[in-house]
Design a protein around this motif. Structure first.
Motif, PDB file in Angstrom:
ATOM      1  N   HIS A  25       0.862  -1.177   0.000  1.00  0.00           N
ATOM      2  CA  HIS A  25       0.000   0.000   0.000  1.00  0.00           C
ATOM      3  C   HIS A  25       0.900   1.229   0.000  1.00  0.00           C
ATOM      4  O   HIS A  25       1.700   1.428   0.913  1.00  0.00           O
ATOM      5  CB  HIS A  25      -0.905  -0.002   1.232  1.00  0.00           C
ATOM      6  N   ARG A  26       0.755   2.029  -1.057  1.00  0.00           N
ATOM      7  CA  ARG A  26       1.638   3.183  -1.261  1.00  0.00           C
ATOM      8  C   ARG A  26       1.570   4.168  -0.098  1.00  0.00           C
ATOM      9  O   ARG A  26       2.591   4.608   0.410  1.00  0.00           O
ATOM     10  CB  ARG A  26       1.255   3.881  -2.571  1.00  0.00           C
ATOM     11  N   SER A  38      -6.015  -8.900   5.660  1.00  0.00           N
ATOM     12  CA  SER A  38      -6.256  -7.477   5.885  1.00  0.00           C
ATOM     13  C   SER A  38      -6.356  -6.724   4.557  1.00  0.00           C
ATOM     14  O   SER A  38      -7.248  -5.902   4.355  1.00  0.00           O
ATOM     15  CB  SER A  38      -5.144  -6.887   6.751  1.00  0.00           C
ATOM     16  N   ALA A  39      -5.441  -7.005   3.640  1.00  0.00           N
ATOM     17  CA  ALA A  39      -5.462  -6.356   2.323  1.00  0.00           C
ATOM     18  C   ALA A  39      -6.704  -6.767   1.545  1.00  0.00           C
ATOM     19  O   ALA A  39      -7.338  -5.923   0.889  1.00  0.00           O
ATOM     20  CB  ALA A  39      -4.209  -6.700   1.538  1.00  0.00           C
ATOM     21  N   GLY A  46     -13.274  -1.285  -1.018  1.00  0.00           N
ATOM     22  CA  GLY A  46     -13.062  -0.309  -2.086  1.00  0.00           C
ATOM     23  C   GLY A  46     -12.087   0.784  -1.649  1.00  0.00           C
ATOM     24  O   GLY A  46     -11.796   0.978  -0.484  1.00  0.00           O
ATOM     25  N   GLY A  47     -11.562   1.493  -2.615  1.00  0.00           N
ATOM     26  CA  GLY A  47     -10.650   2.590  -2.313  1.00  0.00           C
ATOM     27  C   GLY A  47      -9.202   2.185  -2.172  1.00  0.00           C
ATOM     28  O   GLY A  47      -8.308   2.925  -2.534  1.00  0.00           O
ATOM     29  N   TYR A  48      -8.921   1.020  -1.690  1.00  0.00           N
ATOM     30  CA  TYR A  48      -7.557   0.547  -1.445  1.00  0.00           C
ATOM     31  C   TYR A  48      -6.818   0.288  -2.751  1.00  0.00           C
ATOM     32  O   TYR A  48      -5.607   0.503  -2.834  1.00  0.00           O
ATOM     33  CB  TYR A  48      -7.634  -0.733  -0.617  1.00  0.00           C
ATOM     34  N   ALA A  49      -7.542  -0.165  -3.769  1.00  0.00           N
ATOM     35  CA  ALA A  49      -6.919  -0.564  -5.033  1.00  0.00           C
ATOM     36  C   ALA A  49      -6.126   0.575  -5.677  1.00  0.00           C
ATOM     37  O   ALA A  49      -5.108   0.343  -6.318  1.00  0.00           O
ATOM     38  CB  ALA A  49      -7.974  -1.089  -5.994  1.00  0.00           C
ATOM     39  N   ARG A  50      -6.569   1.806  -5.509  1.00  0.00           N
ATOM     40  CA  ARG A  50      -5.885   2.956  -6.118  1.00  0.00           C
ATOM     41  C   ARG A  50      -4.454   3.090  -5.616  1.00  0.00           C
ATOM     42  O   ARG A  50      -3.573   3.517  -6.342  1.00  0.00           O
ATOM     43  CB  ARG A  50      -6.673   4.229  -5.818  1.00  0.00           C
ATOM     44  N   ASP A  51      -4.192   2.719  -4.369  1.00  0.00           N
ATOM     45  CA  ASP A  51      -2.859   2.855  -3.771  1.00  0.00           C
ATOM     46  C   ASP A  51      -2.107   1.530  -3.687  1.00  0.00           C
ATOM     47  O   ASP A  51      -1.068   1.440  -3.040  1.00  0.00           O
ATOM     48  CB  ASP A  51      -2.977   3.475  -2.381  1.00  0.00           C
ATOM     49  N   ARG A  52      -2.620   0.504  -4.331  1.00  0.00           N
ATOM     50  CA  ARG A  52      -1.994  -0.822  -4.308  1.00  0.00           C
ATOM     51  C   ARG A  52      -0.766  -0.821  -5.209  1.00  0.00           C
ATOM     52  O   ARG A  52      -0.788  -0.302  -6.313  1.00  0.00           O
ATOM     53  CB  ARG A  52      -3.010  -1.854  -4.801  1.00  0.00           C
ATOM     54  N   VAL A  53       0.319  -1.404  -4.718  1.00  0.00           N
ATOM     55  CA  VAL A  53       1.553  -1.557  -5.484  1.00  0.00           C
ATOM     56  C   VAL A  53       2.023  -3.001  -5.352  1.00  0.00           C
ATOM     57  O   VAL A  53       1.561  -3.732  -4.479  1.00  0.00           O
ATOM     58  CB  VAL A  53       2.655  -0.584  -5.004  1.00  0.00           C
ATOM     59  N   PHE A  54       2.967  -3.386  -6.219  1.00  0.00           N
ATOM     60  CA  PHE A  54       3.462  -4.763  -6.215  1.00  0.00           C
ATOM     61  C   PHE A  54       4.980  -4.772  -6.301  1.00  0.00           C
ATOM     62  O   PHE A  54       5.577  -3.885  -6.905  1.00  0.00           O
ATOM     63  CB  PHE A  54       2.854  -5.546  -7.384  1.00  0.00           C
ATOM     64  N   PHE A  55       5.567  -5.782  -5.682  1.00  0.00           N
ATOM     65  CA  PHE A  55       7.017  -5.921  -5.624  1.00  0.00           C
ATOM     66  C   PHE A  55       7.437  -7.298  -6.116  1.00  0.00           C
ATOM     67  O   PHE A  55       6.731  -8.284  -5.882  1.00  0.00           O
ATOM     68  CB  PHE A  55       7.515  -5.748  -4.185  1.00  0.00           C
ATOM     69  N   ALA A  56       8.614  -7.363  -6.723  1.00  0.00           N
ATOM     70  CA  ALA A  56       9.151  -8.635  -7.178  1.00  0.00           C
ATOM     71  C   ALA A  56       9.505  -9.536  -5.993  1.00  0.00           C
ATOM     72  O   ALA A  56       9.310 -10.742  -6.038  1.00  0.00           O
ATOM     73  CB  ALA A  56      10.383  -8.413  -8.059  1.00  0.00           C
ATOM     74  N   ALA A  70       1.861  -6.353   9.643  1.00  0.00           N
ATOM     75  CA  ALA A  70       1.760  -7.003  10.951  1.00  0.00           C
ATOM     76  C   ALA A  70       0.782  -8.177  10.935  1.00  0.00           C
ATOM     77  O   ALA A  70       0.886  -9.072  11.770  1.00  0.00           O
ATOM     78  CB  ALA A  70       1.324  -5.993  12.009  1.00  0.00           C
ATOM     79  N   ILE A  71      -0.139  -8.204   9.976  1.00  0.00           N
ATOM     80  CA  ILE A  71      -1.155  -9.260   9.926  1.00  0.00           C
ATOM     81  C   ILE A  71      -0.640 -10.516   9.232  1.00  0.00           C
ATOM     82  O   ILE A  71      -0.713 -11.609   9.781  1.00  0.00           O
ATOM     83  CB  ILE A  71      -2.427  -8.746   9.208  1.00  0.00           C
ATOM     84  N   CYS A  72      -0.121 -10.389   8.022  1.00  0.00           N
ATOM     85  CA  CYS A  72       0.273 -11.576   7.261  1.00  0.00           C
ATOM     86  C   CYS A  72       1.752 -11.927   7.395  1.00  0.00           C
ATOM     87  O   CYS A  72       2.157 -13.027   7.011  1.00  0.00           O
ATOM     88  CB  CYS A  72      -0.111 -11.432   5.790  1.00  0.00           C
TER      89      CYS A  72
END
Length: 88
Positions: A25-26, A38-39, A46-56, A70-72
């Motif tokens: 989350h950006r 949690s994610a 809703g709303g969370y997807a706009r700030d979602r990012v991904f890492f290798a 802290a959750i996963c």
């Protein structure tokens, strides 16, 4: 060919032919598993997807300045939190 948008070590996005292994989350500057409960709840609201990012990988997420969820990732979060307390 599918192209995936990932975040690199410097925090800048780049295109990859391979999907990311971790999501983040950006605004919260955190990363976690793609199946993080949690994610997934936040995405469902809703709303969370706009700030979602991904890492290798985890090393890239850390290099980009993100912290573990802290959750996963509770063990990684505990180590991160302890290291922050020690550095004060």
């Amino acid at each position: 060919m599918t192209v995936y948008r990932l975040i690199g070590p410097g925090g800048l996005p780049y295109d990859s032919p391979v999907p990311g292994t971790l999501g983040g989350h950006r605004r919260g500057r955190l990363y976690g598993r793609l199946d993080c409960p949690s994610a997934l709840r936040a995405l469902a609201r809703g709303g969370y997807a706009r700030d979602r990012v991904f890492f290798a990988d985890e090393e890239t997420a850390i290099a980009a300045g993100y912290r573990p969820c802290a959750i996963c990732l509770p063990a990684r979060y505990a180590r991160w939190s302890a290291s922050r307390r020690e550095s004060r």
